[in-house]
Design an enzyme around this catalytic site. Structure first.
Site, PDB file in Angstrom:
ATOM      1  N   SER A 196       3.249   6.499   1.571  1.00 60.52           N
ATOM      2  CA  SER A 196       4.579   6.126   0.840  1.00 60.52           C
ATOM      3  C   SER A 196       4.286   5.884  -0.811  1.00 60.52           C
ATOM      4  O   SER A 196       5.841   5.649  -1.561  1.00 60.52           O
ATOM      5  CB  SER A 196       4.886   4.457   1.148  1.00 60.52           C
TER       6      SER A 196
ATOM      7  N   ASN B 120      -3.256   1.543   3.619  1.00 64.24           N
ATOM      8  CA  ASN B 120      -3.053   1.500   1.966  1.00 64.24           C
ATOM      9  C   ASN B 120      -2.205   0.091   1.933  1.00 64.24           C
ATOM     10  O   ASN B 120      -1.988  -0.855   1.813  1.00 64.24           O
ATOM     11  CB  ASN B 120      -2.393   2.530   1.529  1.00 64.24           C
ATOM     12  N   ASP B 121      -0.493   0.372   2.614  1.00 66.01           N
ATOM     13  CA  ASP B 121       0.814   0.085   2.619  1.00 66.01           C
ATOM     14  C   ASP B 121       0.060  -1.822   2.966  1.00 66.01           C
ATOM     15  O   ASP B 121      -0.349  -3.030   2.520  1.00 66.01           O
ATOM     16  CB  ASP B 121       1.771   0.092   3.304  1.00 66.01           C
ATOM     17  N   ILE B 122      -0.375  -1.742   4.272  1.00 60.65           N
ATOM     18  CA  ILE B 122      -0.940  -2.802   4.816  1.00 60.65           C
ATOM     19  C   ILE B 122      -1.671  -3.931   5.049  1.00 60.65           C
ATOM     20  O   ILE B 122      -1.995  -5.570   5.452  1.00 60.65           O
ATOM     21  CB  ILE B 122      -0.971  -2.256   6.611  1.00 60.65           C
ATOM     22  N   VAL B 123      -2.731  -3.824   3.583  1.00 62.49           N
ATOM     23  CA  VAL B 123      -3.259  -4.429   3.316  1.00 62.49           C
ATOM     24  C   VAL B 123      -3.615  -4.216   1.730  1.00 62.49           C
ATOM     25  O   VAL B 123      -4.375  -4.643   0.700  1.00 62.49           O
ATOM     26  CB  VAL B 123      -4.896  -3.880   3.594  1.00 62.49           C
TER      27      VAL B 123
END
Length: 478
Positions: free
Chosen positions: A447, A406-409
């Site tokens: 997150s 999720n967050d890393i893309v």
């Protein structure tokens, strides 16, 4: 064992530990590096048990057997998804050991002082006998070491327990932001410093008991104030704390190997924390102070809708593609889909397609988590690329497959200055011609941050358990 042999064993063990750390930076050398660590630790333990002046060997051996059996049982049962919380749990034990050893050192110092006063110092053995021969200056230095060991150890103990709870889902991953929390931490630190000064001037063991209790509360508060998205950094940070606690123990016990090993662990953990903070565009102080996830303004309005795709549509997309980049995340670990991902990779490469993996430095909940899973599934090392190596290739890629990330893309890191992850380096998967996202549902992830990627025109959502979805897909790609 002669003292010279003990020293030589410690030197060899130190070299082996350094080789172990160095080897872990490369997947192909990692197995050999682990064996370096195992042999080094076995040699260190053996030399310590057989060192002159060590008594109660039978008790030490008994504890080793109990600990070894317990460790083997845990290792046999733990899943890769549970590795982060397992590491946090082990860190807590190091912190607790530092507290107990510090308290015991003071008790032994009191026993040694009483024996010296009574003229019975020659009857002492073990650590007390060593303390009986120390000068007043050396004893004063030891009190400082005891204070630092107990302070760092107590923070590590409770902080690691909280980290374990958050990673295991037993404690809410959201940051607990108490009013005046920074003032509370500073005040507690000053009280601990005052107690340390009192202890150094002979106030007694009660001061260190209070330090342990206050520092334990600070450790709990510090990690409770850190959100789930920062947990990978917290794990490496606690690793660093445990190393410094071990080094303080080494000074207290006059054990050179423990000093060196603690310094290696402490410094490597600190360096890793720094690297991960850079990968998240965060500074170390902001992580420690917590509060990750608090937006600085109104969130960017997300337009569009999430468009679902079935297994037949995915098979067609991949059959038409010439180049594929797979980005794994914690969702792949939860679904235990790495073997299915490996099989998909083999079949696509057998068709002459270029398949590579893009790994973000903080993918998963532990540094290197995704690399280990892919290595376990026998994915070739040479097609597993770091973010900086592969980010420029997405515009020329036909399909980017996101598995449980999720967050890393998340393009909001670049597009929304009010996003909690604004400025964080991310894998620019949305620049690929087609983006395929494997996800259980439409939730926001660990997150709690919404991802505009899922709503982009070139994105398709392949909903369901990652392993089941991939196994279904494999029946259509022969």
């Amino acid at each position: 064992m002669h003292p010279g042999l003990v020293t030589a064993s410690y030197i060899i063990a130190t070299v082996l530990f350094i080789l172990a750390l160095g080897g872990l930076s490369n997947e192909e050398k990692a197995k050999r590096a682990v064996w370096f660590g195992i042999v080094g630790m076995a040699l260190a333990v053996l030399a310590t048990i057989m060192a002159p002046g060590v008594s109660g060997v039978w008790l030490i051996v008994l504890m080793l057997v109990i600990g070894g059996i317990g460790g083997a049982r845990v290792a046999a049962r733990v899943q890769m998804t549970q590795m982060p919380e397992l590491v946090a749990g082990f860190h807590s034990l190091v912190g607790l050991a530092a507290v107990f050893i510090g308290l015991n050192a003071d008790i032994e110092a009191g026993r040694a002082a009483e024996a010296v006063a009574n003229g019975t110092a020659d009857a002492l053995s073990g650590f007390a006998a060593t303390l009986a021969h120390k000068t007043p200056v050396e004893l004063s230095i030891m009190r400082v070491e005891v204070f630092l060991g107990i302070l760092i150890g107590a923070i590590t103990f409770t902080g690691s327990i909280v980290a374990y709870g958050k990673l295991a889902g037993k404690i809410d991953s959201k940051a607990l932001t108490l009013p005046g929390r920074h003032a509370i931490n500073i005040g507690a630190g000053l009280v601990c410093l005052l107690l340390g000064i009192l202890y150094a001037n002979g106030a007694g063991l009660w001061t260190m008991v209070l330090v342990a209790l206050i520092a334990g509360a600070v450790g709990w508060h510090l990690i409770m104030a850190i959100g789930g998205a920062d947990m990978p950094v917290v794990i490496s940070m606690l690793n660093s704390y445990s190393g410094w606690a071990a080094a303080a123990i080494g000074f207290t016990l006059s054990n050179n190997l423990l000093i060196v090993t603690g310094a290696l662990v402490g410094s490597s953990g600190a360096i890793l924390s720094y690297i991960m903070c850079r990968a998240m565009n965060r500074n170390f102080v902001s992580v420690i102070l917590g509060g990750f996830g608090a937006a600085t303004g109104p969130a960017q309005v997300i337009e569009g809708e999430q468009v679902a795709i079935d297994a037949d549509g995915v098979a067609t997309m991949l059959n038409d593609a010439d180049s594929v980049i797979i980005v794994p995340g914690y969702g792949m670990a939860v679904a235990q889909a790495q073997q299915s991902v490996s099989e998909l990779t083999k079949r696509l490469r057998a068709k002459g397609k270029e398949v590579r993996f893009g790994i973000h430095p903080v993918a998963g909940r532990l540094p290197g988590h995704m690399n280990v899973l892919l290595a376990e599934a026998k994915v070739p090392y040479d097609i597993v690329m770091e973010m900086d190596e592969i980010n420029d290739d997405f515009p020329s890629t036909d399909v980017a497959i996101i598995i449980g990330s999720n967050d890393i893309v998340n393009p909001a890191a670049q597009e929304d200055p009010n996003s909690p992850i604004a400025g964080m380096p991310v894998l620019e998967v949305w620049k690929a011609k087609n983006v395929l996202v494997l996800k259980r549902g439409q939730g926001t992830g660990y997150s709690g941050i919404e991802n505009p990627l899922f709503y982009k025109e070139n994105s398709r959502m392949f909903y369901g358990d990652a392993k089941k979805s991939l196994d279904d897909l494999l029946t259509r790609i022969q």
